[in-house]
Design an enzyme around this catalytic site. Structure first.
Site, mmCIF file in Angstrom:
data_model
loop_
_atom_site.group_PDB
_atom_site.id
_atom_site.type_symbol
_atom_site.label_atom_id
_atom_site.label_comp_id
_atom_site.label_asym_id
_atom_site.label_seq_id
_atom_site.Cartn_x
_atom_site.Cartn_y
_atom_site.Cartn_z
ATOM 1 N N HIS A 121 0.846 -1.189 0.000
ATOM 2 C CA HIS A 121 0.000 0.000 0.000
ATOM 3 C C HIS A 121 0.875 1.229 0.000
ATOM 4 O O HIS A 121 1.936 1.236 0.632
ATOM 5 C CB HIS A 121 -0.927 0.015 1.222
ATOM 6 C CG HIS A 121 -2.102 0.892 1.028
ATOM 7 N ND1 HIS A 121 -2.045 2.257 1.234
ATOM 8 C CD2 HIS A 121 -3.350 0.623 0.588
ATOM 9 C CE1 HIS A 121 -3.220 2.768 0.949
ATOM 10 N NE2 HIS A 121 -4.030 1.807 0.547
ATOM 11 N N ASP B 201 -8.062 -5.142 -0.025
ATOM 12 C CA ASP B 201 -8.583 -5.971 -1.118
ATOM 13 C C ASP B 201 -8.217 -7.439 -0.985
ATOM 14 O O ASP B 201 -8.725 -8.272 -1.725
ATOM 15 C CB ASP B 201 -8.064 -5.444 -2.462
ATOM 16 C CG ASP B 201 -8.664 -4.095 -2.784
ATOM 17 O OD1 ASP B 201 -9.852 -3.916 -2.494
ATOM 18 O OD2 ASP B 201 -7.943 -3.235 -3.309
HETATM 19 N N1 CMC Z 1 4.024 -7.645 -5.032
HETATM 20 C C1 CMC Z 1 5.362 -7.624 -5.199
HETATM 21 N N2 CMC Z 1 6.151 -6.541 -5.009
HETATM 22 C C2 CMC Z 1 5.542 -5.419 -4.638
HETATM 23 C C3 CMC Z 1 4.142 -5.335 -4.445
HETATM 24 C C4 CMC Z 1 3.384 -6.510 -4.648
HETATM 25 N N3 CMC Z 1 2.061 -6.487 -4.467
HETATM 26 N N4 CMC Z 1 3.811 -4.079 -4.076
HETATM 27 C C5 CMC Z 1 4.947 -3.377 -4.060
HETATM 28 N N5 CMC Z 1 6.005 -4.189 -4.377
HETATM 29 C C6 CMC Z 1 7.427 -3.805 -4.406
HETATM 30 C C7 CMC Z 1 7.743 -2.958 -5.633
HETATM 31 O O1 CMC Z 1 8.160 -3.762 -6.705
HETATM 32 C C8 CMC Z 1 8.847 -2.074 -5.102
HETATM 33 O O2 CMC Z 1 10.031 -2.835 -5.045
HETATM 34 P P1 CMC Z 1 11.470 -2.136 -5.271
HETATM 35 O O3 CMC Z 1 11.617 -1.117 -4.189
HETATM 36 O O4 CMC Z 1 12.449 -3.245 -5.207
HETATM 37 O O5 CMC Z 1 11.403 -1.521 -6.650
HETATM 38 C C9 CMC Z 1 8.424 -1.786 -3.648
HETATM 39 O O6 CMC Z 1 7.642 -2.942 -3.265
HETATM 40 C C10 CMC Z 1 7.616 -0.523 -3.461
HETATM 41 O O7 CMC Z 1 6.465 -0.603 -4.316
HETATM 42 P P2 CMC Z 1 5.896 0.572 -5.201
HETATM 43 O O8 CMC Z 1 5.177 -0.007 -6.365
HETATM 44 O O9 CMC Z 1 6.997 1.558 -5.462
HETATM 45 O O10 CMC Z 1 4.904 1.224 -4.166
HETATM 46 P P3 CMC Z 1 3.709 2.175 -4.515
HETATM 47 O O11 CMC Z 1 3.391 2.903 -3.271
HETATM 48 O O12 CMC Z 1 4.016 2.983 -5.725
HETATM 49 O O13 CMC Z 1 2.522 1.174 -4.915
HETATM 50 C C11 CMC Z 1 0.705 -0.329 -4.713
HETATM 51 C C12 CMC Z 1 1.538 0.749 -4.020
HETATM 52 C C13 CMC Z 1 -0.537 -0.609 -3.855
HETATM 53 C C14 CMC Z 1 0.240 0.176 -6.073
HETATM 54 C C15 CMC Z 1 1.554 -1.608 -4.863
HETATM 55 O O14 CMC Z 1 1.931 -2.083 -3.596
HETATM 56 C C16 CMC Z 1 0.838 -2.711 -5.651
HETATM 57 O O15 CMC Z 1 0.913 -2.726 -6.880
HETATM 58 N N6 CMC Z 1 0.110 -3.661 -4.952
HETATM 59 C C17 CMC Z 1 -0.673 -4.642 -5.642
HETATM 60 C C18 CMC Z 1 -1.995 -4.031 -6.093
HETATM 61 C C19 CMC Z 1 -2.958 -3.824 -4.943
HETATM 62 O O16 CMC Z 1 -3.170 -4.700 -4.113
HETATM 63 N N7 CMC Z 1 -3.585 -2.624 -4.930
HETATM 64 C C20 CMC Z 1 -4.622 -2.300 -3.946
HETATM 65 C C21 CMC Z 1 -4.200 -1.215 -3.004
HETATM 66 S S1 CMC Z 1 -5.316 -1.119 -1.583
HETATM 67 C C22 CMC Z 1 -6.803 -0.554 -2.248
HETATM 68 C C23 CMC Z 1 -6.777 0.879 -2.513
HETATM 69 O O17 CMC Z 1 -6.929 1.662 -1.566
HETATM 70 O O18 CMC Z 1 -6.556 1.249 -3.685
#
Ligand code: CMC
Length: 428
Positions: free
Chosen positions: A307, A364
């Site tokens: 998140h 989720d």
């Molecule tokens: N599986 C594997 N790796 C992950 C995941 C995941 N679900 N989420 C983040 N990471 C890794 C990402 O690759 C990155 O690694 P590194 O630092 O080595 O490059 C690190 O963790 C930080 O992730 P980010 O993508 O830079 O973080 P963000 O804040 O931009 O993204 C997120 C947050 C929710 C989009 C992401 O965690 C994600 O894609 N999760 C899966 C989709 C999901 O469950 N979304 C629902 C969010 S809750 C409902 C809502 O309120 O929207």
């Protein structure tokens, strides 16, 4: 004494005011930075940018705290009705008995949608994704109520639009589901409460009387409350930014629905169940899936994990996990997917990659298991999220309008070509 931040650019120091929130959180007010220094700030994805001062929802991601208008999510999910929470978010205070009765009566009055809109459904392909239909129909409401397009509408006119939105979204959503399964639509029943009416429009059939299970209605109430607001997330920010151009409220909410649809936001609830089904059908050890999620060359991510703001735990996930157990037990459902979800959670929580990045199950991860147990098809999961989020979007929009916020218009750092001369087609 007000606090000041100092920013030094090429030896020149600029003083910027620090804004302190009611929970003592700090923000550097950079409004004047560009006019003082010529520099803007750069923050892709707004990871560190406060876009507004808001009194709607407080979220502390480090400590897993979520409060609507000061009330904890745990207390609201345990004690309140969704419609009370909607009132709270939109009006700032919990309603007393007569305010609640008026609010409910005003919503109930508007549950029907114009018969002409019914024809829209006929034009969609039978397997059209309900989110596409819901967003389009919400936007279409602005054409049925053209007064809503007036940016100088009165408070009463705004209130009417809010009632219409809250009243019509369940009807629009349930009918999108009926279109999806190819069944005739069911009209709203105004003697039922908000959740019961929605369930009746979803599951009742002409030939069969649908009996509303209180376990199902209760679970739905809790889920809607847990999704009702989440401060400046992708869809709420979309609603605010679209609304800041003085586009009408129906269209601003429709834009929020589209933002929510993405699998990185609300669309994750559909993606989680699809992922769990795939893992179940595949049968290979969970470690293989964890390895895929960690592999930067593999697009697979563990859906429902991670998140932007929660770096410890998502308080909504905690409540939903327990609710999923309760619902499955009360309804006597055994779902292998919940076992996979629990195992996956354990494997991921003990894995260095996930620990180092503070990746925990989010709202989720378990919500889809409850929706599935309630008989809601996967394609409708994100619509359920939208139903819950509607009061939050409205509250965020209303606050933005009442505070007379300027049009949202970020700056950029241009990294393209410098000026060059046009070369004619023959010479290229
Ligand atoms: N599986 C594997 N790796 C992950 C995941 C995941 N679900 N989420 C983040 N990471 C890794 C990402 O690759 C990155 O690694 P590194 O630092 O080595 O490059 C690190 O963790 C930080 O992730 P980010 O993508 O830079 O973080 P963000 O804040 O931009 O993204 C997120 C947050 C929710 C989009 C992401 O965690 C994600 O894609 N999760 C899966 C989709 C999901 O469950 N979304 C629902 C969010 S809750 C409902 C809502 O309120 O929207």
């Amino acid at each position: 004494m007000s606090e000041i931040a100092e920013v030094k650019i090429n030896g020149q120091t600029y003083e910027l005011p620090i804004i302190t929130g009611s929970e003592d959180e700090k923000g550097i007010d950079i409004t004047k930075l560009r006019s003082l220094s010529g520099a803007v700030t750069l923050d892709s994805g707004y990871k560190n940018t406060g876009s507004t001062k808001s009194a709607v929802t407080y979220l502390d991601g480090e400590n897993g705290i979520l409060r609507y208008r000061g009330y904890s999510i745990e207390e609201l999910a345990g004690k309140a009705s969704f419609i009370e929470v909607a009132y709270l978010l939109i009006n700032g205070e919990l309603p007393n008995k007569s305010q609640l009765a008026d609010f409910e009566a005003n919503i109930t009055k508007h549950t029907l949608i114009h018969e002409d809109m019914k024809r829209f459904y006929e034009a969609y392909p039978s397997k059209a994704h309900p989110m596409g239909i819901v967003a389009s129909l919400l936007c279409s409401l602005s054409t049925f109520y053209p007064d809503s397009q007036n940016p100088n509408r009165t408070e009463e006119e705004i209130e009417l639009t809010i009632y219409r939105l809250l009243a019509k979204l369940p009807t629009i959503s349930a009918w999108a589901y009926k279109n999806f399964v190819g069944h005739p639509v069911v009209y709203p029943k105004n003697n039922l409460n908000y959740e019961e009416n929605f369930l009746n429009m979803m599951f009742s059939l002409p030939a069969e009387k649908y009996k509303i299970d209180p376990v199902v209605a209760d679970a739905l109430n809790k889920l809607l409350i847990l999704h009702a607001d989440h401060e400046q997330n992708c869809s709420a920010s979309t609603v605010r930014i679209v609304g800041s151009s003085h586009a009408n409220l129906y269209s601003s909410i429709s834009a929020g629905v589209i933002a929510l649809w993405g699998p990185l936001h609300g669309g994750a609830n559909q993606a989680v169940i699809e992922m769990l089904e795939k893992i179940h059908a595949d049968g290979t050890p969970l470690e293989n899936w964890i390895a895929k999620a960690k592999d930067k060359d593999d697009p697979f991510r563990l859906m429902g994990f991670g998140h932007r703001v929660y770096k410890n735990f998502d308080p909504r996930a905690k409540i939903i996990k327990k609710a999923a157990d309760d619902v499955l037990e009360k309804l006597g459902i055994e779902d292998p997917l919940i076992e996979i979800a629990k195992e996956l959670e354990q494997v991921a929580l003990n894995d260095e990659y996930f620990k180092a990045r503070n990746l925990y199950p989010n709202v989720d991860f378990y919500s889809g298991i409850i929706y599935k147990a309630l008989g809601i098809p996967t394609e409708m999961f994100t619509v359920m999220f939208a139903l819950g989020r509607l009061p939050g979007w409205i509250a965020q929009w209303k606050e933005m309008i009442e505070n007379k916020e300027p049009i949202g218009r970020p700056r950029q750092i241009y990294v393209g070509e410098n000026e060059r001369s046009y070369v004619s087609l023959e010479d290229r």
